[in-house]
Design an enzyme around this catalytic site. Structure first.
Site, PDB file in Angstrom:
ATOM      1  N   GLN A   1       0.816  -1.220   0.000  1.00  0.00           N
ATOM      2  CA  GLN A   1       0.000   0.000   0.000  1.00  0.00           C
ATOM      3  C   GLN A   1       0.849   1.269   0.000  1.00  0.00           C
ATOM      4  O   GLN A   1       0.360   2.333  -0.382  1.00  0.00           O
ATOM      5  CB  GLN A   1      -0.964   0.017   1.191  1.00  0.00           C
ATOM      6  CG  GLN A   1      -2.053  -1.054   1.079  1.00  0.00           C
ATOM      7  CD  GLN A   1      -2.999  -0.990   2.257  1.00  0.00           C
ATOM      8  OE1 GLN A   1      -2.744  -1.559   3.302  1.00  0.00           O
ATOM      9  NE2 GLN A   1      -4.093  -0.257   2.093  1.00  0.00           N
TER      10      GLN A   1
ATOM     11  N   LEU B   1      -7.554   1.586   3.333  1.00  0.00           N
ATOM     12  CA  LEU B   1      -6.902   2.862   3.039  1.00  0.00           C
ATOM     13  C   LEU B   1      -6.672   3.045   1.537  1.00  0.00           C
ATOM     14  O   LEU B   1      -6.535   4.169   1.072  1.00  0.00           O
ATOM     15  CB  LEU B   1      -5.562   2.957   3.785  1.00  0.00           C
ATOM     16  CG  LEU B   1      -5.651   2.908   5.318  1.00  0.00           C
ATOM     17  CD1 LEU B   1      -4.264   2.891   5.934  1.00  0.00           C
ATOM     18  CD2 LEU B   1      -6.456   4.079   5.856  1.00  0.00           C
TER      19      LEU B   1
HETATM   20 NI    NI Z   1      -6.587  -2.649   3.116  1.00  0.00          NI
END
Ligand code: NI
Length: 188
Positions: free
Chosen positions: A51, A100
């Site tokens: 991420q 997120l």
């Molecule tokens: Ni996630």
């Protein structure tokens, strides 16, 4: 240590299978520090290395105890490297998740209720836990990131996927995870 930009759904790196960690060194410690800073800055309950743009098998997560949400059990801060998950039993349960990398959205996702997970901490010491419920859900969500899977791919009925602001009131029980721990949700 720094808060890093979070890649959003659609970025090719989020669809990759991440590589195992080979060395428990300063570079790994720096990565985890950035993940921790980023997770806390965004009030997430967990984050995976891809991420923030690093395709290696590292996830972190934590859920602090909050007397306002007594049904959410706290999860100790955990750095989990090269994880291996083994469901215990076939029982699954649906729960609301966010991410997120999918800001502002929520979806109802089935996960194994109980599982054993193993892996290593930041120093290379083994971790071996048997968990259930929300803890098990968080681990499954984060480890999915390492295999290039985002939670919307696991939503069974897309009627149960949408914008958090529009879903408020429909999400019961309110144990969503994802960005921003609002009064109505708890998130990784
Ligand atoms: Ni996630």
């Amino acid at each position: 240590m720094a808060v890093r930009p979070v890649l959003k759904m659609g970025e090719p790196l989020l669809r990759q299978v991440a590589a195992p960690v080979q060395r428990f060194d300063a570079q790994l410690a720096a990565l985890v520090a950035d993940m921790n800073d980023t997770m806390r800055a965004l009030s997430g309950a967990g984050i995976a290395a891809p991420q923030i743009g690093v395709s290696v098998r590292v996830v972190i997560f934590e859920v602090a105890s909050n007397p306002r949400y007594p049904d959410v059990s706290p999860i100790p801060y955990t750095v989990l490297i090269n994880p291996d998950l083994a469901p215990l039993g076939e029982e699954q349960e649906e729960g609301w998740e966010g991410c997120l990398s999918v800001p502002g959205m929520r979806g109802l996702v089935p996960r194994f209720r109980k599982l054993r997970y193993r892996g290593f901490d930041i120093e290379g010491a083994p971790i071996d836990r048997t968990v259930e419920g929300f803890h098990a859900r968080v681990v499954q969500h984060e480890v999915d990131h390492l295999d290039g899977i985002l939670y919307p791919q696991r939503v069974r009925d897309l009627r149960n996927f949408g914008f958090e602001e529009a879903l408020i009131g429909q999400m019961r029980p309110m144990r969503a995870m994802g960005a921003a721990q609002s009064p109505t949700s708890v998130s990784p």
